[in-house]
Motif scaffolding. Structure first.
Motif, PDB file in Angstrom:
ATOM      1  N   ARG A 235       0.845  -1.190   0.000  1.00 21.91           N
ATOM      2  CA  ARG A 235       0.000   0.000   0.000  1.00 21.91           C
ATOM      3  C   ARG A 235       0.881   1.241   0.000  1.00 21.91           C
ATOM      4  O   ARG A 235       1.945   1.260   0.631  1.00 21.91           O
ATOM      5  N   MET A 236       0.450   2.274  -0.692  1.00 23.24           N
ATOM      6  CA  MET A 236       1.182   3.538  -0.709  1.00 23.24           C
ATOM      7  C   MET A 236       0.269   4.665  -0.242  1.00 23.24           C
ATOM      8  O   MET A 236      -0.960   4.509  -0.175  1.00 23.24           O
ATOM      9  N   ARG A 237       0.871   5.778   0.091  1.00 25.58           N
ATOM     10  CA  ARG A 237       0.114   6.939   0.543  1.00 25.58           C
ATOM     11  C   ARG A 237      -0.700   7.532  -0.605  1.00 25.58           C
ATOM     12  O   ARG A 237      -0.275   7.528  -1.754  1.00 25.58           O
ATOM     13  N   GLY A 238      -1.867   8.058  -0.252  1.00 25.44           N
ATOM     14  CA  GLY A 238      -2.687   8.691  -1.266  1.00 25.44           C
ATOM     15  C   GLY A 238      -2.096   9.981  -1.787  1.00 25.44           C
ATOM     16  O   GLY A 238      -2.449  10.423  -2.891  1.00 25.44           O
ATOM     17  N   ASP A 239      -1.184  10.599  -0.997  1.00 25.29           N
ATOM     18  CA  ASP A 239      -0.556  11.851  -1.431  1.00 25.29           C
ATOM     19  C   ASP A 239       0.894  11.641  -1.836  1.00 25.29           C
ATOM     20  O   ASP A 239       1.706  12.570  -1.783  1.00 25.29           O
ATOM     21  N   ALA A 240       1.251  10.412  -2.234  1.00 24.42           N
ATOM     22  CA  ALA A 240       2.624  10.122  -2.629  1.00 24.42           C
ATOM     23  C   ALA A 240       2.997  10.891  -3.898  1.00 24.42           C
ATOM     24  O   ALA A 240       2.226  10.939  -4.864  1.00 24.42           O
ATOM     25  N   ALA A 241       4.178  11.488  -3.887  1.00 20.83           N
ATOM     26  CA  ALA A 241       4.671  12.244  -5.041  1.00 20.83           C
ATOM     27  C   ALA A 241       5.310  11.278  -6.032  1.00 20.83           C
ATOM     28  O   ALA A 241       6.360  10.697  -5.767  1.00 20.83           O
ATOM     29  N   VAL A 242       4.657  11.067  -7.173  1.00 22.02           N
ATOM     30  CA  VAL A 242       5.152  10.145  -8.192  1.00 22.02           C
ATOM     31  C   VAL A 242       5.399  10.912  -9.480  1.00 22.02           C
ATOM     32  O   VAL A 242       4.786  11.967  -9.733  1.00 22.02           O
ATOM     33  N   LYS A 258      21.388  16.736 -16.013  1.00 22.70           N
ATOM     34  CA  LYS A 258      20.332  16.185 -16.859  1.00 22.70           C
ATOM     35  C   LYS A 258      19.199  15.627 -16.004  1.00 22.70           C
ATOM     36  O   LYS A 258      19.428  15.081 -14.927  1.00 22.70           O
ATOM     37  N   ALA A 259      17.995  15.755 -16.514  1.00 19.52           N
ATOM     38  CA  ALA A 259      16.835  15.247 -15.787  1.00 19.52           C
ATOM     39  C   ALA A 259      16.874  13.721 -15.734  1.00 19.52           C
ATOM     40  O   ALA A 259      17.249  13.055 -16.700  1.00 19.52           O
ATOM     41  N   GLN A 260      16.516  13.172 -14.568  1.00 11.87           N
ATOM     42  CA  GLN A 260      16.513  11.718 -14.389  1.00 11.87           C
ATOM     43  C   GLN A 260      15.103  11.141 -14.333  1.00 11.87           C
ATOM     44  O   GLN A 260      14.935   9.922 -14.321  1.00 11.87           O
ATOM     45  N   LYS A 261      14.122  11.994 -14.279  1.00 15.34           N
ATOM     46  CA  LYS A 261      12.734  11.533 -14.275  1.00 15.34           C
ATOM     47  C   LYS A 261      11.884  12.520 -15.045  1.00 15.34           C
ATOM     48  O   LYS A 261      12.280  13.668 -15.279  1.00 15.34           O
ATOM     49  N   GLY A 262      10.719  12.059 -15.425  1.00 13.71           N
ATOM     50  CA  GLY A 262       9.832  12.877 -16.216  1.00 13.71           C
ATOM     51  C   GLY A 262       9.016  13.832 -15.370  1.00 13.71           C
ATOM     52  O   GLY A 262       9.282  14.027 -14.172  1.00 13.71           O
ATOM     53  N   PRO A 263       8.012  14.443 -15.961  1.00 10.89           N
ATOM     54  CA  PRO A 263       7.172  15.401 -15.229  1.00 10.89           C
ATOM     55  C   PRO A 263       6.370  14.695 -14.131  1.00 10.89           C
ATOM     56  O   PRO A 263       6.185  13.476 -14.130  1.00 10.89           O
ATOM     57  N   ARG A 264       5.887  15.488 -13.226  1.00  9.11           N
ATOM     58  CA  ARG A 264       5.124  14.958 -12.101  1.00  9.11           C
ATOM     59  C   ARG A 264       3.770  14.417 -12.579  1.00  9.11           C
ATOM     60  O   ARG A 264       3.077  15.040 -13.386  1.00  9.11           O
ATOM     61  N   LEU A 265       3.405  13.269 -12.029  1.00  7.84           N
ATOM     62  CA  LEU A 265       2.125  12.639 -12.350  1.00  7.84           C
ATOM     63  C   LEU A 265       1.134  12.895 -11.217  1.00  7.84           C
ATOM     64  O   LEU A 265       1.531  13.249 -10.101  1.00  7.84           O
ATOM     65  N   PRO A 266      -0.151  12.721 -11.477  1.00  8.43           N
ATOM     66  CA  PRO A 266      -1.129  12.899 -10.401  1.00  8.43           C
ATOM     67  C   PRO A 266      -0.849  11.929  -9.239  1.00  8.43           C
ATOM     68  O   PRO A 266      -0.511  10.762  -9.444  1.00  8.43           O
ATOM     69  N   LYS A 267      -1.013  12.435  -8.035  1.00 12.14           N
ATOM     70  CA  LYS A 267      -0.922  11.564  -6.873  1.00 12.14           C
ATOM     71  C   LYS A 267      -2.043  10.531  -6.942  1.00 12.14           C
ATOM     72  O   LYS A 267      -3.058  10.741  -7.608  1.00 12.14           O
ATOM     73  N   PRO A 268      -1.881   9.381  -6.264  1.00 12.32           N
ATOM     74  CA  PRO A 268      -2.934   8.350  -6.356  1.00 12.32           C
ATOM     75  C   PRO A 268      -4.319   8.880  -6.027  1.00 12.32           C
ATOM     76  O   PRO A 268      -5.297   8.538  -6.712  1.00 12.32           O
ATOM     77  N   LYS A 269      -4.425   9.726  -5.023  1.00  8.27           N
ATOM     78  CA  LYS A 269      -5.731  10.286  -4.681  1.00  8.27           C
ATOM     79  C   LYS A 269      -6.215  11.228  -5.768  1.00  8.27           C
ATOM     80  O   LYS A 269      -7.420  11.266  -6.089  1.00  8.27           O
ATOM     81  N   GLU A 270      -5.298  11.994  -6.360  1.00  3.94           N
ATOM     82  CA  GLU A 270      -5.660  12.892  -7.448  1.00  3.94           C
ATOM     83  C   GLU A 270      -6.057  12.115  -8.708  1.00  3.94           C
ATOM     84  O   GLU A 270      -6.926  12.550  -9.464  1.00  3.94           O
ATOM     85  N   ALA A 271      -5.405  10.961  -8.918  1.00  3.10           N
ATOM     86  CA  ALA A 271      -5.753  10.133 -10.082  1.00  3.10           C
ATOM     87  C   ALA A 271      -7.190   9.640  -9.992  1.00  3.10           C
ATOM     88  O   ALA A 271      -7.915   9.595 -10.998  1.00  3.10           O
ATOM     89  N   ALA A 272      -7.626   9.273  -8.759  1.00  2.00           N
ATOM     90  CA  ALA A 272      -9.013   8.837  -8.582  1.00  2.00           C
ATOM     91  C   ALA A 272      -9.975   9.984  -8.868  1.00  2.00           C
ATOM     92  O   ALA A 272     -11.011   9.796  -9.527  1.00  2.00           O
ATOM     93  N   ALA A 273      -9.648  11.190  -8.383  1.00  2.00           N
ATOM     94  CA  ALA A 273     -10.508  12.340  -8.638  1.00  2.00           C
ATOM     95  C   ALA A 273     -10.537  12.698 -10.123  1.00  2.00           C
ATOM     96  O   ALA A 273     -11.579  13.090 -10.665  1.00  2.00           O
ATOM     97  N   LYS A 274      -9.398  12.542 -10.778  1.00  2.00           N
ATOM     98  CA  LYS A 274      -9.330  12.843 -12.201  1.00  2.00           C
ATOM     99  C   LYS A 274     -10.185  11.861 -12.999  1.00  2.00           C
ATOM    100  O   LYS A 274     -10.864  12.252 -13.969  1.00  2.00           O
TER     101      LYS A 274
END
Length: 467
Positions: A235-242, A258-274
């Motif tokens: 289980r992960m936090r609903g506000d995890a920064a991914v 150089k950048a090692q990761k891409g742009p920020r994605l919606p947090k798990p809780k934000e993904a559900a709302a989206k």
């Protein structure tokens, strides 16, 4: 090294008989003991099974000899039982290795092995008891109030077994246990889990594993350097920064790191709302229907799955994030993840639901095996007794799954089961084993009248020991 226990009659030692089907299984553990400690361990297992009252060490020892009326006016003669935990040479680690081999060989587990991890509080009190601390009591706590209690906090690693064709929920068989000591500078539950997992990987170098844990074990200390042979589901936090694992291309002449990761994605809780705001059923961030069996019941759920990196926990290692919703509203939204890329949402949900088996295992160890009852205080006995009880719990479960369910005693009890009873519960397994030991030890068809009188007196003493 085979040591068969036979009844010796009045005044003999021991009284109870090790039935043949259990004897062959227990014999596989003999390599973890010296010969004297193995003999004592066999007697202790039988006495623990046949003890009807509180499982204090004195009561257990007295149940090893029900043909003798306890005389508390004199000093007891059960030093070998007390020394079994405090002074004997065997170690919980060596016993756990034999238990692991027993589980994998007897149950014929092939392919990837599922391991469950969690911690539990064994309530204890006493000024002189070693290793005591105040820990969160999960049973007494609620969402709004955290309850604490005195006791030993154990981190347990168990093997999850699914019995095909039985329709039973998942069984959790205890494998390893480590005591989480209180105070600063002591290893955390996550560090103890990492140590136990390293031992299991060393014992079985050719096997792959899936480790399932709650949110407390979704930690960098455990997952930061996870072995390639291990996949984690938790289980992960609903506000995890991914973040997106795909790095956007940049100009080659651009200065700086150089950048090692891409742009920020919606947090798990934000993904559900989206997904809730989505008006179409195609494209990204859309709820998908998932049919899966969780907690023994088929359910129709909805899920969102996307690939991401979680830098604070796994660095730049990609993970699969799965947001789960119950359309019926019986369960709250769950935010899960796995290091197994490409895994389906149904597999992730099913694997995490298996984690409940370890909670059932903890309840059985406390209510059926009575693991909290023994009163012990020294470091040696504290570190050995609880892991031994959990090991014997695995022995009983392996015995029933491989042989015990076919015994006449199992058939007899199965016919008396109610709608809510389960023959795969530890309580039922223990009842079958207890009846089988009684029927083997006391056989009225092959005894003369004086022996029958002794048997009746022994049964009376045994019943009085439970009072």
């Amino acid at each position: 090294m085979r040591v068969r226990l036979i009844p010796q009659g009045l005044g003999g030692s021991p009284m109870w008989t090790m039935i043949r089907s259990l004897d062959t299984i227990v014999d596989d553990l003999s390599a973890a003991f010296t010969r004297p400690s193995f003999v004592t361990g066999c007697e202790m297992l039988l006495a623990w099974v046949m003890c009807l009252g509180k499982h204090k060490l004195l009561r257990v020892a007295e149940n090893a000899h029900p043909d003798i009326v306890p005389n508390h006016s004199q000093r007891h003669g059960f030093d070998s039982y007390y020394n079994y935990f405090e002074r004997s040479a065997w170690t919980p680690k060596a016993l756990a290795q034999r238990i692991g081999i027993l589980i994998l060989t007897r149950l014929k587990l092939f392919g990837c092995i599922t391991l469950l991890v969690d911690d539990t509080l064994a309530h204890k009190r006493g000024k002189s008891v070693w290793g005591l601390g105040w820990f969160r009591d999960a049973v007494a706590s609620t969402q709004k109030r955290v309850a604490t209690a005195s006791g030993h906090n154990w981190v347990v690693l168990a093997v999850a077994v699914c019995l095909p064709g039985t329709g039973t929920p998942i069984l959790a068989l205890p494998l390893l246990a480590r005591l989480h000591w209180p105070g600063k500078g002591q290893p955390s539950c996550v560090e103890l889990t990492r140590e136990m997992l390293a031992e299991v990987l060393e014992w079985f170098p050719g096997r792959n594993f899936t480790l399932v844990g709650d949110g407390a074990y979704a930690s960098k200390g455990l997952l930061g350097a996870l072995d390639p042979r291990v996949s984690f589901v938790g289980r992960m936090r609903g506000d995890a920064a991914v973040y997106d694992p795909r790095v956007r291309p940049t100009r080659s002449k651009r200065s700086g790191r150089k950048a090692q990761k891409g742009p920020r994605l919606p947090k798990p809780k934000e993904a559900a709302a989206k997904a809730d705001r989505k008006r179409t059923t195609v494209g990204a961030w859309v709820w998908q229907a998932v049919s899966v069996v969780v907690y023994g019941c088929p359910r129709s759920l909805r899920a969102i799955s996307y690939e991401a990196v979680w830098p604070t926990v796994l660095g730049l290692r990609p993970i699969q994030v799965v947001v789960v919703r119950d359309p019926e509203g019986r369960m709250r939204d769950a935010y899960l993840f796995t290091t197994e890329l490409g895994a389906s949402s149904a597999w992730v949900i099913k694997m995490f639901a298996w984690r409940w088996a370890i909670e059932v295992m903890f309840r059985a160890s406390k209510q059926v095996m009575d693991i909290e009852a023994p009163q012990h205080w020294s470091q040696q006995s504290v570190e050995k007794l609880a892991p031994w009880v959990w090991s014997m719990q695995s022995v009983i479960m392996v015995w029933y799954v491989t042989a015990g369910y076919e015994l006449p005693e199992a058939v007899e009890l199965r016919a008396l089961m109610g709608e809510w009873d389960s023959e795969w519960s530890l309580r039922h397994m223990l009842q079958v084993l207890r009846r089988a030991i009684l029927n083997t030890t006391i056989n009225p068809d092959s005894a003369e009248e004086p022996e029958l009188r002794e048997m009746v007196q022994t049964l009376k003493n045994w019943a009085n020991l439970a009072a």
